[in-house]
Design a protein around this motif. Structure first.
Motif, PDB file in Angstrom:
ATOM      1  N   GLU A   8      -7.811  12.918  -1.705  1.00  0.00           N
ATOM      2  CA  GLU A   8      -7.116  14.007  -1.977  1.00  0.00           C
ATOM      3  C   GLU A   8      -7.492  14.888  -3.413  1.00  0.00           C
ATOM      4  O   GLU A   8      -7.913  14.084  -4.060  1.00  0.00           O
ATOM      5  CB  GLU A   8      -5.499  13.573  -2.046  1.00  0.00           C
ATOM      6  CG  GLU A   8      -5.093  12.916  -0.821  1.00  0.00           C
ATOM      7  CD  GLU A   8      -4.728  13.835   0.420  1.00  0.00           C
ATOM      8  OE1 GLU A   8      -4.703  14.968   0.021  1.00  0.00           O
ATOM      9  OE2 GLU A   8      -4.887  13.444   1.509  1.00  0.00           O
ATOM     10  N   ARG A  11      -6.125  13.747  -6.321  1.00  0.00           N
ATOM     11  CA  ARG A  11      -6.340  12.357  -6.707  1.00  0.00           C
ATOM     12  C   ARG A  11      -7.696  11.969  -7.336  1.00  0.00           C
ATOM     13  O   ARG A  11      -8.166  10.865  -7.865  1.00  0.00           O
ATOM     14  CB  ARG A  11      -6.189  11.505  -5.536  1.00  0.00           C
ATOM     15  CG  ARG A  11      -4.716  11.382  -4.991  1.00  0.00           C
ATOM     16  CD  ARG A  11      -3.626  11.168  -6.227  1.00  0.00           C
ATOM     17  NE  ARG A  11      -3.568   9.676  -6.289  1.00  0.00           N
ATOM     18  CZ  ARG A  11      -3.022   9.031  -7.252  1.00  0.00           C
ATOM     19  NH1 ARG A  11      -2.316   9.837  -8.137  1.00  0.00           N
ATOM     20  NH2 ARG A  11      -3.254   7.706  -7.452  1.00  0.00           N
ATOM     21  N   ASN A  64      -5.517   7.426  -2.840  1.00  0.00           N
ATOM     22  CA  ASN A  64      -4.834   8.634  -2.144  1.00  0.00           C
ATOM     23  C   ASN A  64      -3.620   8.247  -1.838  1.00  0.00           C
ATOM     24  O   ASN A  64      -2.596   9.469  -1.840  1.00  0.00           O
ATOM     25  CB  ASN A  64      -5.720   8.928  -0.640  1.00  0.00           C
ATOM     26  CG  ASN A  64      -7.043   9.410  -0.562  1.00  0.00           C
ATOM     27  OD1 ASN A  64      -7.064  10.303  -1.673  1.00  0.00           O
ATOM     28  ND2 ASN A  64      -7.794   9.485   0.156  1.00  0.00           N
ATOM     29  N   GLY A  66      -1.464   7.050  -3.577  1.00  0.00           N
ATOM     30  CA  GLY A  66      -0.730   7.259  -5.027  1.00  0.00           C
ATOM     31  C   GLY A  66      -0.730   5.876  -6.044  1.00  0.00           C
ATOM     32  O   GLY A  66      -0.227   5.967  -7.168  1.00  0.00           O
ATOM     33  N   HIS A  67      -1.567   4.965  -5.674  1.00  0.00           N
ATOM     34  CA  HIS A  67      -1.918   3.806  -6.408  1.00  0.00           C
ATOM     35  C   HIS A  67      -2.993   3.986  -7.686  1.00  0.00           C
ATOM     36  O   HIS A  67      -3.793   4.685  -7.298  1.00  0.00           O
ATOM     37  CB  HIS A  67      -2.281   2.636  -5.538  1.00  0.00           C
ATOM     38  CG  HIS A  67      -1.347   2.137  -4.755  1.00  0.00           C
ATOM     39  ND1 HIS A  67      -0.234   1.326  -4.982  1.00  0.00           N
ATOM     40  CD2 HIS A  67      -1.162   2.420  -3.532  1.00  0.00           C
ATOM     41  CE1 HIS A  67       0.582   0.938  -3.991  1.00  0.00           C
ATOM     42  NE2 HIS A  67      -0.056   1.814  -3.159  1.00  0.00           N
ATOM     43  N   THR A  84       1.090   0.651   4.654  1.00  0.00           N
ATOM     44  CA  THR A  84       1.832   1.747   4.561  1.00  0.00           C
ATOM     45  C   THR A  84       2.881   2.357   5.577  1.00  0.00           C
ATOM     46  O   THR A  84       2.896   1.732   6.664  1.00  0.00           O
ATOM     47  CB  THR A  84       0.799   2.919   4.697  1.00  0.00           C
ATOM     48  OG1 THR A  84       0.007   2.975   6.152  1.00  0.00           O
ATOM     49  CG2 THR A  84      -0.479   3.036   3.834  1.00  0.00           C
ATOM     50  N   SER A 124       3.906   2.517  -3.984  1.00  0.00           N
ATOM     51  CA  SER A 124       3.742   3.720  -4.287  1.00  0.00           C
ATOM     52  C   SER A 124       4.573   4.450  -3.226  1.00  0.00           C
ATOM     53  O   SER A 124       4.565   4.377  -2.125  1.00  0.00           O
ATOM     54  CB  SER A 124       2.404   4.172  -4.378  1.00  0.00           C
ATOM     55  OG  SER A 124       2.066   5.595  -4.513  1.00  0.00           O
ATOM     56  N   ARG A 126       4.543   8.366  -2.164  1.00  0.00           N
ATOM     57  CA  ARG A 126       3.894  10.013  -2.317  1.00  0.00           C
ATOM     58  C   ARG A 126       4.103  10.690  -1.157  1.00  0.00           C
ATOM     59  O   ARG A 126       3.655  10.226  -0.069  1.00  0.00           O
ATOM     60  CB  ARG A 126       2.175   9.595  -2.486  1.00  0.00           C
ATOM     61  CG  ARG A 126       1.459  10.804  -2.557  1.00  0.00           C
ATOM     62  CD  ARG A 126       0.127  10.322  -3.220  1.00  0.00           C
ATOM     63  NE  ARG A 126      -0.897  11.457  -2.782  1.00  0.00           N
ATOM     64  CZ  ARG A 126      -1.169  12.360  -3.657  1.00  0.00           C
ATOM     65  NH1 ARG A 126      -0.572  12.459  -4.671  1.00  0.00           N
ATOM     66  NH2 ARG A 126      -2.016  13.462  -3.187  1.00  0.00           N
ATOM     67  N   ASP A 127       4.362  11.849  -1.373  1.00  0.00           N
ATOM     68  CA  ASP A 127       4.672  12.715  -0.141  1.00  0.00           C
ATOM     69  C   ASP A 127       5.839  12.103   0.557  1.00  0.00           C
ATOM     70  O   ASP A 127       6.781  11.781   0.367  1.00  0.00           O
ATOM     71  CB  ASP A 127       3.364  13.224   0.477  1.00  0.00           C
ATOM     72  CG  ASP A 127       2.438  14.078  -0.458  1.00  0.00           C
ATOM     73  OD1 ASP A 127       2.978  14.580  -1.140  1.00  0.00           O
ATOM     74  OD2 ASP A 127       1.040  13.717  -0.139  1.00  0.00           O
TER      75      ASP A 127
END
Length: 174
Positions: A8, A11, A64, A66-67, A84, A124, A126-127
């Motif tokens: 991303e 990132r 990607n 968020g980690h 995930t 994490s 994220r979004d």
């Protein structure tokens, strides 16, 4: 062996690190060459070792989601996995989705911190994704706990669930 991966755009700085330090560390650790197109997020990775390529691709995926690089590097350990949850597939309403994501984080990150401390996993947010890095058995517990929160369980119920299962995490029974 060459593989194309994607980061991303926001990132890319995390992956590269200050002064390119993190990228050089990845190249050294995994004995590979990494070229990044900062406009598209495309990574061209050249590794001789297929296992190094596999681990590095999982690390890119974790970053990607968020980690941090340090957290993602835990995936080097073959007992650690990346899991995930796409919360958007469970919660369709945008307003409720934001609320659920906030509940997972907790006030000043408190809920996430408790989950991480008890389970020895990295979580994490994220979004609309939740991601977990940790020993396989522990990620199952975290996934179940996060599912409880997503489906509306109270924080008290979540903490009780984690406490009841804490001894199994500490004793490697999960």
């Amino acid at each position: 062996m060459e593989e194309k991966l994607f980061l991303e755009l926001d990132r890319i700085p995390v992956f590269i690190g200050k002064g390119g330090f993190q990228k050089r560390e990845f190249e050294k650790k995994f004995d590979c060459e990494i070229n990044i197109d900062s406009k598209t997020g495309e990574l061209i990775v050249e590794c001789e070792d297929a296992l190094n390529m596999f681990v590095l691709s999982n690390i890119v995926l974790a970053i990607n989601f968020g980690h941090s690089p340090a957290s993602a590097l835990r995936l080097e350990d073959e007992t650690f996995v990346l899991d995930t949850i796409d919360v958007k597939t469970i919660i369709k309403d945008h307003v409720r989705l934001k609320s659920v994501m906030g509940r997972v984080i907790g006030k000043e990150g408190s809920t996430r911190k408790v989950i991480e401390e008890i389970t020895k996993c990295s979580v994490s947010v994220r979004d609309h994704f939740l991601s977990i890095i940790g020993p396989y058995e522990n990620t199952i517990l975290v996934h179940e706990a996060l599912d409880m929160l997503i489906k509306g369980a109270s924080h008290k119920t979540l903490y009780g669930f984690l406490e009841r299962n804490k001894h199994q995490v500490n004793n490697g029974l999960l």
